[in-house]
Design a protein around this motif. Structure first.
Motif, PDB file in Angstrom:
ATOM      1  N   SER A 142      17.626  10.558   2.161  1.00 10.65           N
ATOM      2  CA  SER A 142      16.769   9.978   3.257  1.00 10.65           C
ATOM      3  C   SER A 142      15.725   9.257   2.699  1.00 10.65           C
ATOM      4  CB  SER A 142      16.726  10.699   4.426  1.00 10.65           C
ATOM      5  OG  SER A 142      15.646  12.151   3.915  1.00 10.65           O
ATOM      6  N   ILE A 143      15.474   8.629   3.285  1.00 11.80           N
ATOM      7  CA  ILE A 143      14.100   7.619   2.157  1.00 11.80           C
ATOM      8  C   ILE A 143      13.029   7.937   2.915  1.00 11.80           C
ATOM      9  CG2 ILE A 143      15.397   5.619   1.429  1.00 11.80           C
ATOM     10  CD1 ILE A 143      13.688   3.982   4.188  1.00 11.80           C
ATOM     11  N   TYR A 144      11.580   7.819   2.332  1.00 11.27           N
ATOM     12  CA  TYR A 144      10.502   8.218   2.113  1.00 11.27           C
ATOM     13  C   TYR A 144       9.524   6.802   2.397  1.00 11.27           C
ATOM     14  CZ  TYR A 144       5.329   8.691   2.933  1.00 11.27           C
ATOM     15  OH  TYR A 144       4.200   9.293   3.592  1.00 11.27           O
ATOM     16  N   GLU A 145       9.387   6.040   3.055  1.00 13.77           N
ATOM     17  CA  GLU A 145       8.396   4.287   3.038  1.00 13.77           C
ATOM     18  C   GLU A 145       7.057   4.545   2.792  1.00 13.77           C
ATOM     19  OE1 GLU A 145       9.752   2.937   6.647  1.00 13.77           O
ATOM     20  OE2 GLU A 145      11.417   1.372   5.665  1.00 13.77           O
ATOM     21  N   MET A 146       6.783   3.761   1.413  1.00 16.39           N
ATOM     22  CA  MET A 146       5.642   4.365   0.488  1.00 16.39           C
ATOM     23  C   MET A 146       5.022   2.047   0.886  1.00 16.39           C
ATOM     24  SD  MET A 146       6.327   5.633  -3.019  1.00 16.39           S
ATOM     25  CE  MET A 146       7.528   4.555  -3.495  1.00 16.39           C
ATOM     26  N   PRO A 147       4.074   2.320   1.994  1.00 18.41           N
ATOM     27  CA  PRO A 147       3.135   0.725   2.497  1.00 18.41           C
ATOM     28  C   PRO A 147       2.653   0.221   1.126  1.00 18.41           C
ATOM     29  CG  PRO A 147       2.890   2.651   3.789  1.00 18.41           C
ATOM     30  CD  PRO A 147       3.235   3.104   2.554  1.00 18.41           C
ATOM     31  N   LEU A 148       3.583  -1.041   1.328  1.00 22.76           N
ATOM     32  CA  LEU A 148       2.068  -1.732   0.201  1.00 22.76           C
ATOM     33  C   LEU A 148       1.537  -2.752   0.613  1.00 22.76           C
ATOM     34  CD1 LEU A 148       5.744  -2.747  -2.449  1.00 22.76           C
ATOM     35  CD2 LEU A 148       3.457  -0.391  -2.373  1.00 22.76           C
ATOM     36  N   LEU A 149       0.217  -2.549   0.237  1.00 24.12           N
ATOM     37  CA  LEU A 149      -1.089  -3.047   1.518  1.00 24.12           C
ATOM     38  C   LEU A 149      -1.772  -3.866   0.626  1.00 24.12           C
ATOM     39  CD1 LEU A 149      -1.950  -0.674   3.372  1.00 24.12           C
ATOM     40  CD2 LEU A 149      -0.394  -1.579   4.362  1.00 24.12           C
ATOM     41  N   GLU A 150      -1.427  -5.208   1.153  1.00 28.69           N
ATOM     42  CA  GLU A 150      -2.148  -6.489   0.884  1.00 28.69           C
ATOM     43  C   GLU A 150      -3.811  -5.867  -0.269  1.00 28.69           C
ATOM     44  OE1 GLU A 150      -2.294 -10.227   3.099  1.00 28.69           O
ATOM     45  OE2 GLU A 150      -3.394 -11.115   0.988  1.00 28.69           O
ATOM     46  N   SER A 151      -4.577  -4.614   0.739  1.00 26.68           N
ATOM     47  CA  SER A 151      -5.517  -4.440   0.333  1.00 26.68           C
ATOM     48  C   SER A 151      -6.011  -3.829  -0.965  1.00 26.68           C
ATOM     49  CB  SER A 151      -6.376  -3.826   2.114  1.00 26.68           C
ATOM     50  OG  SER A 151      -5.656  -2.746   2.206  1.00 26.68           O
ATOM     51  N   ASN A 152      -3.777  -3.333  -1.231  1.00 27.25           N
ATOM     52  CA  ASN A 152      -4.403  -2.977  -2.518  1.00 27.25           C
ATOM     53  C   ASN A 152      -3.402  -3.390  -3.432  1.00 27.25           C
ATOM     54  OD1 ASN A 152      -4.929  -0.391  -4.383  1.00 27.25           O
ATOM     55  ND2 ASN A 152      -2.722   0.434  -3.910  1.00 27.25           N
ATOM     56  N   GLY A 153      -3.822  -4.594  -3.478  1.00 26.59           N
ATOM     57  CA  GLY A 153      -2.731  -5.873  -4.307  1.00 26.59           C
ATOM     58  C   GLY A 153      -1.033  -4.896  -4.527  1.00 26.59           C
ATOM     59  N   PHE A 154      -0.947  -4.879  -2.990  1.00 27.30           N
ATOM     60  CA  PHE A 154       0.973  -4.476  -2.788  1.00 27.30           C
ATOM     61  C   PHE A 154       0.990  -3.398  -3.785  1.00 27.30           C
ATOM     62  CE2 PHE A 154       0.225  -8.988  -0.835  1.00 27.30           C
ATOM     63  CZ  PHE A 154       0.390  -8.255   0.519  1.00 27.30           C
ATOM     64  N   LEU A 155       0.179  -2.836  -4.470  1.00 28.39           N
ATOM     65  CA  LEU A 155       0.855  -1.707  -5.800  1.00 28.39           C
ATOM     66  C   LEU A 155       0.977  -0.133  -4.368  1.00 28.39           C
ATOM     67  CD1 LEU A 155      -1.905  -1.701  -8.577  1.00 28.39           C
ATOM     68  CD2 LEU A 155       0.932  -3.166  -7.924  1.00 28.39           C
ATOM     69  N   VAL A 156       1.904   0.783  -5.193  1.00 26.49           N
ATOM     70  CA  VAL A 156       1.991   1.902  -4.783  1.00 26.49           C
ATOM     71  C   VAL A 156       0.997   2.782  -4.436  1.00 26.49           C
ATOM     72  CG1 VAL A 156       3.398   3.732  -5.115  1.00 26.49           C
ATOM     73  CG2 VAL A 156       4.668   2.324  -4.935  1.00 26.49           C
ATOM     74  N   ASP A 157      -0.135   3.062  -3.099  1.00 27.57           N
ATOM     75  CA  ASP A 157      -1.197   4.203  -3.685  1.00 27.57           C
ATOM     76  C   ASP A 157      -0.495   5.888  -3.596  1.00 27.57           C
ATOM     77  OD1 ASP A 157      -3.064   5.752  -3.100  1.00 27.57           O
ATOM     78  OD2 ASP A 157      -3.699   4.507  -1.356  1.00 27.57           O
ATOM     79  N   TYR A 158      -0.514   6.215  -4.915  1.00 28.87           N
ATOM     80  CA  TYR A 158       0.386   7.293  -4.132  1.00 28.87           C
ATOM     81  C   TYR A 158      -0.135   8.537  -3.756  1.00 28.87           C
ATOM     82  CZ  TYR A 158       3.264   5.535  -7.906  1.00 28.87           C
ATOM     83  OH  TYR A 158       4.858   4.319  -8.671  1.00 28.87           O
ATOM     84  N   ASP A 159      -2.396   8.467  -3.842  1.00 28.00           N
ATOM     85  CA  ASP A 159      -2.519   9.388  -3.327  1.00 28.00           C
ATOM     86  C   ASP A 159      -2.329   8.790  -2.033  1.00 28.00           C
ATOM     87  OD1 ASP A 159      -4.191   9.925  -6.124  1.00 28.00           O
ATOM     88  OD2 ASP A 159      -5.072   8.272  -6.074  1.00 28.00           O
ATOM     89  N   ALA A 160      -1.966   8.491  -1.181  1.00 28.63           N
ATOM     90  CA  ALA A 160      -1.293   8.263   0.087  1.00 28.63           C
ATOM     91  C   ALA A 160      -0.711   9.322   0.377  1.00 28.63           C
ATOM     92  CB  ALA A 160      -1.623   7.298   0.749  1.00 28.63           C
ATOM     93  N   ILE A 161       0.327   9.610  -0.618  1.00 33.17           N
ATOM     94  CA  ILE A 161       1.942  10.398  -0.078  1.00 33.17           C
ATOM     95  C   ILE A 161       1.903  11.418   0.236  1.00 33.17           C
ATOM     96  CG2 ILE A 161       4.368  10.872  -1.130  1.00 33.17           C
ATOM     97  CD1 ILE A 161       4.286   7.997  -3.140  1.00 33.17           C
ATOM     98  N   PRO A 162       1.868  11.852   1.128  1.00 36.95           N
ATOM     99  CA  PRO A 162       1.422  13.789   1.626  1.00 36.95           C
ATOM    100  C   PRO A 162       2.408  14.937  -0.092  1.00 36.95           C
ATOM    101  CG  PRO A 162       2.548  12.645   3.591  1.00 36.95           C
ATOM    102  CD  PRO A 162       2.810  11.866   2.729  1.00 36.95           C
TER     103      PRO A 162
END
Ligand SMILES: Cc1ncc(COP(=O)(O)O)c(C=O)c1O
Length: 396
Positions: A142-162
């Protein structure tokens, strides 16, 4: 007789580009003068020296037989090792840290089969190239989707992963330069990725299919440049975009020898390496002069500037991507991605991909590809900008 497809196939959504191809055929049949910004397939031919190398290799009967090497023909592995050393300053062992693949797509799909068991969790970017999640599903994970946000330069925010998600994850996919947003990552981001992977015992797969499609001379780094990456990371490369070789089906996987080894073992049971003549031509591409790659970058950068500057002149707040063939543009106010793509097709005769085809965080965007097939690309782009201008849209 009733023939039933396996659930894993029957439950698949339509391949987004198959739908795009259908819409394109329909518009052409309706007599629309279509401006195609859909699929990202280089419009330029493969450079002549690579074709010459293929022709010469195809005349050698040695290339007509199975390639019985484990990792790929030695000539190809040496060419990869030299290219990698000169491009990224990373030394690779040709006996276990490099595997020839039949393009990047095949490598990505099979890597999942080699490491993901039913019930395993895989972290994937959102938006993303679909193969990471589809092959996870095939493998029963199964997958967990890591949002890539424009406000973060479309980089993964590892701190936001539970924390519990990170601890459960078996594997993590990232992809920079990124399809579809065009974002690039720096070494600091890759360092953080390896730190996260080690902290949570997660395998990292970096899809570097667009590693050579970067602009303004800002070279995209390899994750293997990071200390410790060789213990937990594999990087997937492709000759498709670098040398206009999408149809040739050639790539390579490099990095952690355990991961390269697992992929190799899986693949030895499902394919028999690439056509050896294609592998020889690939070796010639990697070890020959790289001026064609400079020309490819200059061409795409010029098109990027024409299109982005043109669309911005209409008030459309479009970001200039740092790499890839793609413009990732926000939709006009009041539209979904799919509605906006349909509007562009119906009222401007423009084919684009709705961002939602790449994941839920692609909603609100469309992707325009710069791999444009036209005699006069500047005129083609100007025509597209004019057509959008006539729609009188608002983005504020
Ligand atoms: C992000 C990404 N990875 C991999 C691929 C597949 O590349 P290849 O032609 O080497 O299979 C693509 C193709 O579009 C892509 O966009």
């Amino acid at each position: 007789m009733e023939i039933k497809r396996a659930d894993r196939v029957a439950s698949l959504p339509p391949y987004p580009f198959a739908e795009l191809a259908r819409l394109k055929q329909q518009a052409l049949a309706d007599g629309v003068h279509l401006l195609d910004f859909g699929i990202g397939d280089p419009d330029q031919p493969t450079p002549a020296p690579i074709i010459d190398a293929l022709c010469a290799a195809a005349r050698d009967p040695e290339t007509h037989r199975y390639d019985e090497s484990t990792y790929g023909p030695p000539e190809f592995l040496s060419a990869v090792a030299s290219w990698f050393q000169s491009r990224f300053g990373v030394r690779l062992d040709t006996d276990g840290q490099i595997k020839l693949t039949i393009g990047a797509k095949e490598a990505l799909a099979h890597l999942v089969w080699a490491y993901v068991d039913p019930g395993d969790l895989v972290l994937v970017p959102d938006p993303r190239y679909a193969v990471y999640s589809v092959s996870t599903k095939f493998a029963g994970g199964s997958i967990y989707e890591m949002p890539l946000l424009e406000s973060n330069g479309f980089l993964v925010d590892y701190d936001a992963i539970p924390g519990d998600v990170a601890d459960r994850a078996k594997m993590l996919f990232i992809n920079y330069p990124h399809n579809p947003t065009g974002a690039c990552a720096d070494l600091a981001f890759f360092r953080r990725t390896i730190e996260f992977a080690k902290e949570h015992s997660v395998i990292v797969c970096h899809d570097a299919a667009y590693s050579e499609v970067y602009f303004e001379g800002r070279k995209a780094p390899s994750i293997l440049q990071v200390d410790g990456a060789m213990d937990c990371a594999i990087e997937i490369h492709s000759l498709s975009k670098t040398y206009n070789m999408t149809g040739w089906r050639l790539g390579f996987a490099v990095g952690c020898s355990e991961l390269v080894g697992g992929l190799t073992k899986l693949k030895s049971n499902v394919d028999s390496n690439a056509f050896p003549a294609v592998a020889r031509a690939g070796a010639a591409a990697l070890s020959g002069p790289q001026d064609s790659v400079d020309r490819m970058r200059a061409l795409i950068q010029q098109r990027r500037d024409w299109l982005v500057d043109g669309l911005r002149s209409l008030g459309w707040p479009v970001r200039k991507p740092d790499g890839t063939f793609y413009i990732w543009a926000p939709v006009a106010r009041g539209y979904t991605s799919a509605d906006f793509a349909a509007l562009l097709l119906r009222d401007a005769g423009m084919l684009v991909t709705p961002g939602s085809a790449y994941g839920s965080h692609g909603e609100g965007y469309i992707r325009l590809s710069l791999t444009i097939q036209a005699d006069d690309v500047q005129r083609y782009i100007a025509e597209a900008v004019e057509r959008v201008g006539r729609l009188g849209l608002r983005w504020d």
